[in-house]
Design an enzyme around this catalytic site. Structure first.
Site, PDB file in Angstrom:
ATOM      1  N   CYS A 118       0.819  -1.217   0.000  1.00 44.43           N
ATOM      2  CA  CYS A 118       0.000   0.000   0.000  1.00 44.43           C
ATOM      3  C   CYS A 118       0.853   1.268   0.000  1.00 44.43           C
ATOM      4  O   CYS A 118       0.367   2.343  -0.329  1.00 44.43           O
ATOM      5  CB  CYS A 118      -0.953   0.005   1.184  1.00 44.43           C
ATOM      6  SG  CYS A 118      -2.022  -1.433   1.200  1.00 44.43           S
ATOM      7  N   HIS A 260      -3.813   6.999   2.954  1.00 43.42           N
ATOM      8  CA  HIS A 260      -4.193   5.718   2.366  1.00 43.42           C
ATOM      9  C   HIS A 260      -5.619   5.395   2.820  1.00 43.42           C
ATOM     10  O   HIS A 260      -5.948   5.503   4.003  1.00 43.42           O
ATOM     11  CB  HIS A 260      -3.198   4.657   2.843  1.00 43.42           C
ATOM     12  CG  HIS A 260      -3.542   3.272   2.415  1.00 43.42           C
ATOM     13  ND1 HIS A 260      -4.031   2.981   1.163  1.00 43.42           N
ATOM     14  CD2 HIS A 260      -3.470   2.081   3.081  1.00 43.42           C
ATOM     15  CE1 HIS A 260      -4.236   1.679   1.072  1.00 43.42           C
ATOM     16  NE2 HIS A 260      -3.913   1.114   2.223  1.00 43.42           N
ATOM     17  N   ASN A 290     -10.337  -0.189  -0.126  1.00 46.18           N
ATOM     18  CA  ASN A 290      -8.877  -0.108  -0.097  1.00 46.18           C
ATOM     19  C   ASN A 290      -8.325  -0.588  -1.444  1.00 46.18           C
ATOM     20  O   ASN A 290      -8.457  -1.770  -1.771  1.00 46.18           O
ATOM     21  CB  ASN A 290      -8.359  -0.973   1.054  1.00 46.18           C
ATOM     22  CG  ASN A 290      -6.847  -0.981   1.165  1.00 46.18           C
ATOM     23  OD1 ASN A 290      -6.148  -0.440   0.310  1.00 46.18           O
ATOM     24  ND2 ASN A 290      -6.348  -1.595   2.224  1.00 46.18           N
TER      25      ASN A 290
HETATM   26  O1  UT7 Z   1      -3.989  -1.589   3.710  1.00 48.73           O
HETATM   27  C1  UT7 Z   1      -3.561  -2.509   4.681  1.00 48.73           C
HETATM   28  C2  UT7 Z   1      -4.495  -3.706   4.690  1.00 48.73           C
HETATM   29  N1  UT7 Z   1      -5.639  -3.433   5.492  1.00 48.73           N
HETATM   30  C3  UT7 Z   1      -5.858  -4.056   6.632  1.00 48.73           C
HETATM   31  O2  UT7 Z   1      -5.088  -4.878   7.044  1.00 48.73           O
HETATM   32  C4  UT7 Z   1      -7.095  -3.697   7.389  1.00 48.73           C
HETATM   33  C5  UT7 Z   1      -6.814  -3.092   8.733  1.00 48.73           C
HETATM   34  N2  UT7 Z   1      -7.778  -3.550   9.712  1.00 48.73           N
HETATM   35  C6  UT7 Z   1      -9.080  -3.176   9.703  1.00 48.73           C
HETATM   36  O3  UT7 Z   1      -9.506  -2.370   8.905  1.00 48.73           O
HETATM   37  C7  UT7 Z   1      -9.979  -3.797  10.769  1.00 48.73           C
HETATM   38  O4  UT7 Z   1      -9.179  -4.446  11.746  1.00 48.73           O
HETATM   39  C8  UT7 Z   1     -11.027  -4.787  10.197  1.00 48.73           C
HETATM   40  C9  UT7 Z   1     -12.090  -4.027   9.416  1.00 48.73           C
HETATM   41  C10 UT7 Z   1     -10.349  -5.811   9.296  1.00 48.73           C
HETATM   42  C11 UT7 Z   1     -11.716  -5.546  11.328  1.00 48.73           C
HETATM   43  O5  UT7 Z   1     -12.314  -4.609  12.225  1.00 48.73           O
HETATM   44  P1  UT7 Z   1     -12.112  -4.773  13.806  1.00 48.73           P
HETATM   45  O6  UT7 Z   1     -12.932  -3.766  14.468  1.00 48.73           O
HETATM   46  O7  UT7 Z   1     -10.621  -4.752  14.062  1.00 48.73           O
HETATM   47  O8  UT7 Z   1     -12.730  -6.184  14.078  1.00 48.73           O
HETATM   48  P2  UT7 Z   1     -12.043  -7.470  14.725  1.00 48.73           P
HETATM   49  O9  UT7 Z   1     -11.023  -8.056  13.781  1.00 48.73           O
HETATM   50  O10 UT7 Z   1     -11.601  -7.113  16.114  1.00 48.73           O
HETATM   51  O11 UT7 Z   1     -13.286  -8.453  14.814  1.00 48.73           O
HETATM   52  C12 UT7 Z   1     -14.399  -8.188  15.642  1.00 48.73           C
HETATM   53  C13 UT7 Z   1     -15.506  -9.167  15.319  1.00 48.73           C
HETATM   54  C14 UT7 Z   1     -15.023 -10.617  15.217  1.00 48.73           C
HETATM   55  O12 UT7 Z   1     -16.026 -11.448  15.764  1.00 48.73           O
HETATM   56  P3  UT7 Z   1     -15.853 -12.077  17.223  1.00 48.73           P
HETATM   57  O13 UT7 Z   1     -14.566 -12.856  17.180  1.00 48.73           O
HETATM   58  O14 UT7 Z   1     -15.784 -10.897  18.141  1.00 48.73           O
HETATM   59  O15 UT7 Z   1     -17.069 -12.908  17.377  1.00 48.73           O
HETATM   60  C15 UT7 Z   1     -14.927 -10.852  13.740  1.00 48.73           C
HETATM   61  O16 UT7 Z   1     -15.101 -12.208  13.391  1.00 48.73           O
HETATM   62  O17 UT7 Z   1     -16.070  -8.853  14.042  1.00 48.73           O
HETATM   63  C16 UT7 Z   1     -16.113 -10.033  13.248  1.00 48.73           C
HETATM   64  N3  UT7 Z   1     -16.025  -9.673  11.833  1.00 48.73           N
HETATM   65  C17 UT7 Z   1     -17.102  -9.448  11.068  1.00 48.73           C
HETATM   66  N4  UT7 Z   1     -18.421  -9.495  11.348  1.00 48.73           N
HETATM   67  C18 UT7 Z   1     -19.266  -9.213  10.344  1.00 48.73           C
HETATM   68  C19 UT7 Z   1     -14.914  -9.488  11.095  1.00 48.73           C
HETATM   69  N5  UT7 Z   1     -15.254  -9.166   9.826  1.00 48.73           N
HETATM   70  C20 UT7 Z   1     -16.608  -9.140   9.790  1.00 48.73           C
HETATM   71  C21 UT7 Z   1     -17.550  -8.873   8.777  1.00 48.73           C
HETATM   72  N6  UT7 Z   1     -18.859  -8.903   9.105  1.00 48.73           N
HETATM   73  N7  UT7 Z   1     -17.171  -8.544   7.520  1.00 48.73           N
END
Ligand code: UT7
Length: 333
Positions: A118, A260, A290
């Site tokens: 990125c 970004h 993204n």
């Molecule tokens: O450009 C560099 C590449 N980009 C990235 O690497 C992305 C950077 N990270 C992010 O944008 C965020 O961390 C995410 C959008 C990927 C995830 O958001 P978060 O608030 O950090 O969520 P989390 O990973 O802490 O997950 C919270 C919950 C989990 O469920 P449990 O374990 O609490 O039951 C996930 O399984 O949200 C769940 N979850 C979803 N639920 C519904 C994760 N993705 C989804 C989804 N829909 N699409």
């Protein structure tokens, strides 16, 4: 003796595929356990673009490049160097930059790719700027282009909702005014955290018909939560460094910040921590998601075309991602 030149940002261009994919498609078509509400509130993304049949990162990049050359008031014949950033090139070799050189009908100029995920566009901008600053090239085309949706696992709700396809480009030109254009560029990497975002193998330029998950043997992997924390910390540092740079250069301040486009919550957290004013920030991730190396040049092109930033403005470009890499550029338009 080498006479150093200023590096003016002379033109910009972009290209987005026509196919709009709203959040609902992940539930309604791909039967994924997610929702429009979750995606909007946790990322800010409402829709993204997917490359269509026959569209590749080189073909999107060529259109963005042609638009940038045109907006610079030049022709492809004037370009002396092409540097293209992509993690999703059409082929391992030749480089996307070679394919774009041919597509534009440029002279037999040097053209090569840069891979810094990125941050790739800002790494490529740094390379291009140095060719211009030393007089080795007069006009340089710098491109960021991606078809990341061909690297993702459409059964993984943690990652597949985040990405979109597209391309952006700029033309850099030498100017005798040293205090113009690209003022500072900062590049960093930390390979010890390489496992946090990985794209294990190249994309296919000609995906076979059928469900998207059958297009590859392996997929992009991200550790979202860790990348989130890394992104906020680095974005804050890059903003603070750039503010110090503007003071040292005697500039009145940063007029516009183009980060970004990855997650609205990452941007908001970094703004809150750094105290940078929200109204100066360009965001289009709600429409494109993204797009990795393409995200900053697409947002820059859009910001210029819509009057969101204008000639004379000092713009801070900030990017971070796989590598891990992080980077910034301070540019006076
Ligand atoms: O450009 C560099 C590449 N980009 C990235 O690497 C992305 C950077 N990270 C992010 O944008 C965020 O961390 C995410 C959008 C990927 C995830 O958001 P978060 O608030 O950090 O969520 P989390 O990973 O802490 O997950 C919270 C919950 C989990 O469920 P449990 O374990 O609490 O039951 C996930 O399984 O949200 C769940 N979850 C979803 N639920 C519904 C994760 N993705 C989804 C989804 N829909 N699409």
């Amino acid at each position: 003796m080498t006479q150093l030149l200023g590096v003016a940002l002379r033109g910009t261009g972009s290209c987005l595929p026509a196919r709009v994919v709203p959040n609902d498609e992940f539930t309604d078509v791909l039967n994924l356990d997610t929702s429009d509400e979750w995606i909007r509130t946790r990322t800010g993304i409402r829709e993204r673009r997917f490359a269509g049949l026959g569209e590749t990162s080189a073909s999107l990049g060529a259109i963005a490049a042609r638009n940038a050359v045109e907006s610079a008031g030049l022709t492809p014949h004037d370009i002396d160097l092409i540097v293209c950033a992509s993690v999703t090139p059409d082929l391992m070799s030749p480089a996307n930059a070679n394919l774009i050189q041919a597509a534009l009908g440029c002279r037999q100029i040097p053209s090569f790719d840069v891979l810094a995920a990125c941050s790739g566009f800002l790494y490529a901008l740094s390379v291009g700027s140095q060719f211009v600053r030393t007089g080795a090239a007069k006009h340089v085309l710098v491109i960021g282009t991606e078809v990341l949706t061909r690297t993702i696992d459409f059964t993984d709700r943690n990652s597949c909702i985040l990405f979109g396809d597209g391309a952006g480009a700029v033309v850099l030109s030498g100017t005798p005014v040293l205090n113009a254009g690209v003022r500072t560029i900062r590049l960093y990497s930390d390979g010890s955290r390489q496992e946090l975002i990985q794209v294990p193998s190249r994309v296919t330029p000609n995906p076979p018909p059928g469900p998207p998950q059958l297009q590859r043997l392996d997929y992009m992997r991200i550790s979202g939560r860790e990348v989130f924390r890394f992104a906020v910390t680095r974005m804050v540092e890059l903003i603070e460094q750039a503010e110090a740079d503007t003071r040292e250069l005697g500039l009145s301040g940063i007029d516009v910040l183009i980060p970004h486009q990855v997650n609205q919550r990452i941007i908001d957290a970094a703004l809150e921590s750094s105290g940078f004013p929200k109204e100066k920030v360009v965001v289009n991730l709600d429409r494109y998601g993204n797009t990795s190396a393409a995200s900053v040049p697409i947002a820059l092109d859009e910001a210029l075309r819509t009057g969101r930033c204008k000639p004379g403005d000092t713009v801070l470009l900030v990017a971070f991602g796989g590598g891990l890499t992080w980077s910034s550029a301070l540019v006076t338009l």
